[in-house]
Design an enzyme around this catalytic site. Sequence first.
Site, PDB file in Angstrom:
ATOM      1  CB  THR A   1     -75.047  26.259 -87.898  1.00  0.00           C
ATOM      2  OG1 THR A   1     -76.448  26.057 -87.863  1.00  0.00           O
ATOM      3  CG2 THR A   1     -74.750  27.659 -88.346  1.00  0.00           C
TER       4      THR A   1
ATOM      5  NE  ARG B   1     -85.782  26.679 -85.246  1.00  0.00           N
ATOM      6  CZ  ARG B   1     -84.454  26.694 -85.273  1.00  0.00           C
ATOM      7  NH1 ARG B   1     -83.805  26.750 -86.414  1.00  0.00           N
ATOM      8  NH2 ARG B   1     -83.760  26.671 -84.153  1.00  0.00           N
TER       9      ARG B   1
HETATM   10  N1  ASP Z   1     -78.287  27.536 -84.528  1.00  0.00           N
HETATM   11  C1  ASP Z   1     -78.914  26.744 -85.563  1.00  0.00           C
HETATM   12  C2  ASP Z   1     -80.408  26.880 -85.463  1.00  0.00           C
HETATM   13  O1  ASP Z   1     -80.935  26.808 -84.373  1.00  0.00           O
HETATM   14  C3  ASP Z   1     -78.543  25.304 -85.498  1.00  0.00           C
HETATM   15  C4  ASP Z   1     -77.045  25.053 -85.544  1.00  0.00           C
HETATM   16  O2  ASP Z   1     -76.257  25.791 -84.984  1.00  0.00           O
HETATM   17  O3  ASP Z   1     -76.653  24.051 -86.152  1.00  0.00           O
HETATM   18  O4  ASP Z   1     -81.051  27.006 -86.491  1.00  0.00           O
END
Ligand code: ASP
Length: 287
Positions: free
Chosen positions: A156, A184
Amino acid sequence: MRAIVVHGGAWSIPDDAVDDHIKGCREAAIRGYERLKDGSAIDAVEEAVRYMEDDPTFDAGYGSFLNSEGEVELDALIVDGKSLRFGAVAGVKRIKNPISLARTVMEKTEHHMFVGEGAEKLAVKIGMKLCDNSELVHPRELERWRKGGIKDIFSTVGAVAMDSDGNLAAAVSTGGTPMKLPGRVGDTPLIGCGAYADNLLGAAASTGYGEAIMRVVLAKKAVDLMEKKSAPFAVKEALLIMKEKTGGLGGLIAVDSRGNIGFYHTTSRMAFAYIRNGDIRASVSIF
Ligand code: ASP
């Protein structure tokens, strides 16, 4: 004082992907910082995150992980530390830059969060072009999906900034976790989980295992800790609390109301960059 911090995810970033992560974070920080010269903290975090959404290195916008049905589903959140207003979108499939749609939600509607088709209808209404889902799919991710995906990648993107008026802002954008079930939604678009900002305390942006981040409301926890601690200590404590209570791993970036910068991760690596009063640092931090 002007400051921006960006992150490009916290996970075991492979050696051959380290340079691209550093390059992407560095460029995003530079572009965001440029906006701090004539714009606001909100302009800066939007600009930095837009850049990383367009860079296929990261799990946001083009190049995001695919869900179990081989589609890209995107989430984003932007927070204004002055008004505590925020805008969020979740589960959008036809938007190239969800962070800009999130900003529109914050500034042009009476609401704070839109999901799926309703969010895309809003985009059309304000003149944003919809793309085909396939335009968000990078060949690398299609290949990964065909092989059954891989676990525990948290790529992310996020940004926090302070402008010369002392206003704080935070923004995050993601394609979520690889092979997630359709529909989700993780921590990223949820206020206080993916990001939070309050001019009186600080701003924080999360990355990591969303299901754990939601349980401890990670970004808000870090910002609340800034009442007594500076940003570097607050982010460390928040992540250690999450690890202890849930076993979940992740990373945080932050800037507190005095302009101190913080970053920390409980994963093995985290990509980040920051610029504070003109001084730049871009790196993949390794534990
Ligand atoms: N926090 C994000 C999620 O669970 C994943 C990430 O941080 O890459 O969707």
